[in-house]
Enzyme design. Structure first.
Site, PDB file in Angstrom:
ATOM      1  N   ASP A 325       0.751  -1.288   0.067  1.00 49.05           N
ATOM      2  CA  ASP A 325       0.043   0.087  -0.124  1.00 49.05           C
ATOM      3  C   ASP A 325       0.992   1.173  -0.157  1.00 49.05           C
ATOM      4  OD1 ASP A 325      -2.719  -1.103  -0.241  1.00 49.05           O
ATOM      5  OD2 ASP A 325      -2.436  -1.806   1.871  1.00 49.05           O
ATOM      6  N   TYR A 404      -9.966  -0.959   3.027  1.00 53.98           N
ATOM      7  CA  TYR A 404      -9.749  -0.818   4.274  1.00 53.98           C
ATOM      8  C   TYR A 404      -9.503   0.541   4.516  1.00 53.98           C
ATOM      9  CZ  TYR A 404      -8.646  -5.973   4.717  1.00 53.98           C
ATOM     10  OH  TYR A 404      -8.677  -7.247   4.703  1.00 53.98           O
ATOM     11  N   TYR A 406      -7.147   2.982   7.608  1.00 54.05           N
ATOM     12  CA  TYR A 406      -6.096   2.847   8.565  1.00 54.05           C
ATOM     13  C   TYR A 406      -5.903   4.284   9.157  1.00 54.05           C
ATOM     14  CZ  TYR A 406      -5.080  -1.457   6.033  1.00 54.05           C
ATOM     15  OH  TYR A 406      -4.884  -2.787   5.356  1.00 54.05           O
ATOM     16  N   HIS A 626      -5.463 -12.222  10.308  1.00 52.50           N
ATOM     17  CA  HIS A 626      -6.659 -11.927  10.383  1.00 52.50           C
ATOM     18  C   HIS A 626      -7.676 -13.017   9.903  1.00 52.50           C
ATOM     19  CE1 HIS A 626     -10.330  -8.957  10.062  1.00 52.50           C
ATOM     20  NE2 HIS A 626     -10.379  -9.859  10.800  1.00 52.50           N
TER      21      HIS A 626
END
Length: 690
Positions: A325, A404, A406, A626
Site C-alpha cells: 500500500d 480498508y 487505516y 486476520h
C-alpha cells in the site's frame, strides 16, 4: 520566520509560462518557510508541474501522469545545523510516467531558483501509484476469444462483465521487464453483483503493449451472480439507542501549541508532515528533561516505510494480491480523508489541513485531515492513596486503501514513552465460493478439512489474510553516535550465584553489524531492542538509551518460495538495524510494483556494515493475522497494532514524580481527596505489605 527568495527569477519564470500575477503572488507567498522540513504547499506542487512543462519533460494532456510529487528533504546535517532565520535549500522531486511510451522518470527541482536540477529515466521499473488509466484492462480483454469462451462455458454473456478487478502481476507476471501488467478476473458490470469476482477465470494483461498475454480457466469457481450485502455508508439504518455523550473539554486551553508544522508541549516537541508516499511522518522528536532543564534529542525521523497485505486463498488472483500500500499505491493519497470530530478524534482536537496531489499533478487541499490532541492516558502512577493522572499528546491521520481504512497515531506520554499505533478498520476482502455455510464437505478448496476463509453471506467468503506494517525509526538518542543491542530476560544458571533457582538477569547482547541485527520477537524472554549512546550516561552509569518494545510476534505464513517472500523478504524478521543512509528509505525497494526479487532492506543489510557508535536506523515489522469473524461483516470494528519506544537509562529517575494531583474544574465532584488516607487507618510505610 520569513525566507528571502529570488523574486526576479520567479517573475521571469511566471512570465514565460503565462501565469497570472495573482498566481505569482500566491507562489511568492508560499516561499515563506519556517523550517526546511515543512511539506510542499499547493503552489509549490503547481510550480513543479509548470517547470516540467517548460522543460518539455511532461505534456499538458492526460498522457503524462504524476506518480509522486514531494518535498526533497534536505541533507540531514543541514537540517540539524539549521537555525531560524538562516537560509536553507528548498527542493522537490517528482516521479512522472507516460502511458503512451511507458516512460518512467524522476525529476528533481530547485524551487527557489525554479530550475530543473536532474531528470533521469528509470529503466525496467514501474511507478508508485495506481492510475485511473489502469482500468483500460477491460478494453484490452474485450473480445479475447479465450476469455469469451471461458465465460460462455459458464453461461455468462461477455458483455455483462468487465475485467478491472485485479492487481499488479509483479514477479508472477509474463510481460517484458518494465511493462505494466496486471492479473485480473471478471466481475459483473451490474453494481448489485459486482462486489466479488467470478471464480476460476484469470487473465494476464500487458497494459503497456495493450494485449492479453494468457487466459487461465480452471473450470472451477462460483460464477452465478451474488448479491452481496456490501457496506454502504449512505444507507446505514440507525437501530440502536445513542449512548450518553462522553465529552472531552479543555476549559483552560491546551497544554500544547502548534507553530507551523511543529507541536510543542511542556514535555515534547516534534515536527510533522504528510508525505505523498508514506503518509504521516514525525521529525525532530525531543523530550524536555525537567531534571536537567533541557531538551534532549530522541529521533530525527519516524514513519511507516511500507504496508503490505497478503491473502491466504490458493487461487491465482489472491496469490497475486500482495498489496504494497505504500510502495505500490502511495497509501491511495489521491484523496484525503477528513476526520470526524468525536469519532476519529476527540472534540478537543486541533484539526489541520493537508495538501496532496492527483495523477495529473494538480494539488488537492483537504481540511481537517490531521488531528493533534490531548487525551486521558489513564493512571500515570499510583500507590496507596497517591495517584496521578496521565495526559497523552497525540497526532493522527487516516487513509482509505480500497476496502480498508487505516489510522496512524503517534502518542507522546509525559514519562518519555512513545507509542506508535496503527488502527485497522473497513471491510474484509471477499471472494465468491460454492458453499453457503462453513459446514465441512463443500466442493470448495480446503486443506485438512478447513477452508481458506469465513462465510459471511451465502457464496461469499471473507479471506484469511495478514497485515504488515514496517516502521522506520531514524533514532538519534542524545546525538548521532549510537549503537544497537538486544536484551533478553533469562534465568541465571543454578549454582553458587543462584542457589535457589529463582534468579533472573537481563542479558544484553550488542550488535556489531547488520547481519547480527536481523532478529525475531520472543515473548518468553521479553525480548526488546535498544538504541544507546555510549557517550551519555545517567548518574548510575547507565547508557542513555531508548528501547523498542515489540508487538505480538506474528510471522508470515507464506512460504519462502512464494511471491510475498520474493518481493518482501523484509517481513521474515521482526527487527533490522542499518547505518543511516538517506537513499535507503523503503524496505521492499523503491518500486515494488515491478517484477523484482529481494530488493530493499535485505539487500542493504547484506553489506554487513558496522552498527557501532554511528548514526543508526532501526526497522520494526509488526503484523496482524486476520481470520475474519462473522461479527466483522459487513464492516469490521477497529483492531489496533502498536509498538512502543521507551527510555531506559535516558534519565536517572522517574521524570514525572513531581506531577501535581489532577486539577478538576470547579463544580466537579471529588469523591476522594488525592494524597489523603481516607480510611483513617495507619498507612503502611513504603515497601511494607499488610
Amino acid at each position: 520566520m520569513k525566507k528571502i527568495v529570488c523574486t526576479t527569477c520567479l517573475v521571469a519564470l511566471i512570465s514565460m509560462l503565462g501565469i497570472s500575477q495573482q498566481l505569482m503572488a500566491q507562489q511568492q507567498s508560499s516561499m515563506q518557510y519556517m523550517h526546511p522540513l515543512d511539506p510542499l504547499d499547493s503552489n509549490e506542487i503547481k510550480l513543479v508541474k509548470q517547470i516540467l512543462l517548460k522543460e518539455k519533460k511532461v505534456s499538458n494532456d492526460s498522457s503524462s501522469l504524476f506518480s509522486i510529487i514531494n518535498l526533497k528533504e534536505p541533507p540531514k546535517e543541514e537540517v540539524l545545523a539549521y537555525t531560524p532565520g538562516t537560509s536553507f535549500r528548498r527542493e522537490a522531486f517528482a516521479y512522472v510516467y507516460d502511458y503512451s511510451t511507458n516512460l518512467f522518470a524522476k525529476a528533481e527541482i530547485d524551487l527557489k531558483t525554479q530550475k530543473l536540477l536532474t531528470y533521469g529515466k528509470i529503466e525496467g521499473k514501474q511507478p508508485v501509484g495506481s492510475f485511473k488509466a489502469d482500468s483500460l484492462t477491460s478494453d484490452i480483454v474485450e473480445g479475447n476469444a479465450e476469455w469469451d469462451a471461458a465465460l460462455k462455458k459458464r453461461g455468462i454473456n461477455p458483455d455483462s462483465v468487465k475485467a478491472s478487478h485485479g492487481n499488479f502481476a509483479a514477479d508472477l507476471g509474463l510481460a517484458p521487464m518494465g511493462n505494466r501488467e496486471k492479473i485480473v478476473s471478471p466481475t459483473y458490470k451490474n453494481k448489485k453483483y459486482g462486489h466479488v469476482p467470478i471464480g476460476g477465470i484469470y487473465a494476464y494483461v500487458d497494459i503497456t503493449d495493450r494485449k492479453v498475454l494468457k487466459v487461465i480457466d480452471t473450470g472451477k469457481g462460483w460464477s452465478e451472480p451474488v448479491e452481496v450485502n456490501y457496506f454502504e455508508g449512505d444507507s446505514i439504518k440507525v437501530t440502536l439507542d445513542a449512548p450518553k455523550p462522553v465529552m472531552i473539554s479543555q476549559p483552560e486551553g491546551t497544554n500544547y501549541r502548534i507553530e507551523g508544522n511543529q507541536v510543542i508541549s511542556p514535555f515534547w516537541k516534534f515536527r510533522f508532515g504528510i508525505h505523498n508516499r508514506e503518509g504521516l511522518i514525525v521529525y525532530d522528536v525531543q523530550y524536555f528533561d525537567h531534571a536537567q532543564d533541557s531538551w534532549r534529542y530522541i529521533m530525527y525521523r519516524g514513519g511507516l516505510a511500507e504496508m503490505i497485505v497478503n491473502y491466504g486463498s490458493p487461487d491465482l488472483l489472491n496469490a497475486s494480491n500482495n498489496y504494497f500500500d505504500v510502495g505500490e499505491f502511495r497509501l491511495f493519497q489521491d484523496v484525503a480523508r477528513p476526520l470526524t470530530a468525536g469519532a476519529d478524534a476527540p472534540e478537543n482536537a486541533t484539526y489541520l489541513p493537508v495538501t496532496l496531489h492527483n495523477d495529473y499533478g494538480s494539488p488537492i487541499h483537504a481540511d481537517s485531515s490531521i488531528a493533534v490532541f490531548e487525551e486521558y492516558g489513564g493512571v500515570l502512577w499510583r500507590h496507596q492513596n497517591y495517584s496521578r493522572r496521565a495526559t497523552d499528546l497525540a497526532i493522527k491521520y487516516y487513509i482509505t486503501a480500497g476496502n480498508y481504512d487505516y489510522g496512524f497515531k503517534w502518542i507522546f506520554k509525559e514519562d518519555g514513552n512513545i507509542k506508535v499505533e496503527t488502527e485497522l478498520n473497513g471491510i474484509a476482502h471477499i471472494r465468491s465460493v460454492e458453499r453457503v455455510t462453513d459446514a465441512p464437505g463443500s466442493a470448495d478448496e480446503s486443506s485438512e478439512g478447513s477452508y481458506f476463509g469465513t462465510i459471511v453471506e451465502p457464496h461469499v467468503e471473507a479471506n484469511n489474510h495478514q497485515h504488515w506494517f514496517v516502521y522506520r525509526f531514524d533514532m538519534d538518542v542524545d546525538g548521532q553516535q549510537n549503537s544497537v543491542g538486544e536484551m533478553n530476560t533469562v534465568n541465571a544458571p543454578v549454582g553458587p550465584e543462584n542457589p535457589y533457582g529463582n534468579a533472573m538477569i537481563g542479558k544484553m547482547t550488542m550488535f556489531k553489524s547488520e547481519q547480527e541485527a536481523q532478529r525475531d520477537a520472543k515473548a518468553s524472554t521479553s525480548r526488546m531492542w535498544m538504541v544507546m549512546n555510549h557517550h551519555v550516561k545517567n548518574k548510575f552509569d547507565h547508557m542513555s538509551s531508548f528501547m523498542l518494545m515489540p508487538s505480538a510476534g506474528i510471522t508470515p505464513l507464506a512460504e519462502k518460495n512464494s511471491s510475498l517472500y520474493n518481493r518482501a523478504p523484509v517481513l521474515y524478521h521482526h527487527f533490522w538495524a542499518t547505518p543511516y543512509n538517506p537513499d535507503e528509505m523503503y524496505p521492499a525497494g523503491d518500486y515494488p510494483a515491478s517484477n523484482q526479487k529481494g530488493e530493499g532492506l535485505p539487500a542493504w543489510a547484506a553489506q554487513n556494515r558496522s552498527l557501532e557508535n554511528t548514526d543508526v536506523v532501526v526497522w520494526y515489522v509488526a503484523g496482524v493475522t486476520h481470520v475474519v469473524r462473522p461479527e466483522e461483516w459487513p464492516i469490521m470494528n477497529q483492531h489496533t497494532v502498536a509498538v512502543s519506544l521507551m527510555p531506559f537509562g535516558f534519565m536517572s529517575s522517574n521524570p514525572v514524580l513531581g506531577m501535581p494531583p489532577a486539577n478538576l474544574p470547579d463544580g466537579l465532584s471529588k469523591k476522594a481527596s488525592p494524597d489523603k488516607n481516607l480510611s483513617g487507618q495507619k498507612t503502611p510505610a513504603s515497601g511494607e505489605r499488610e
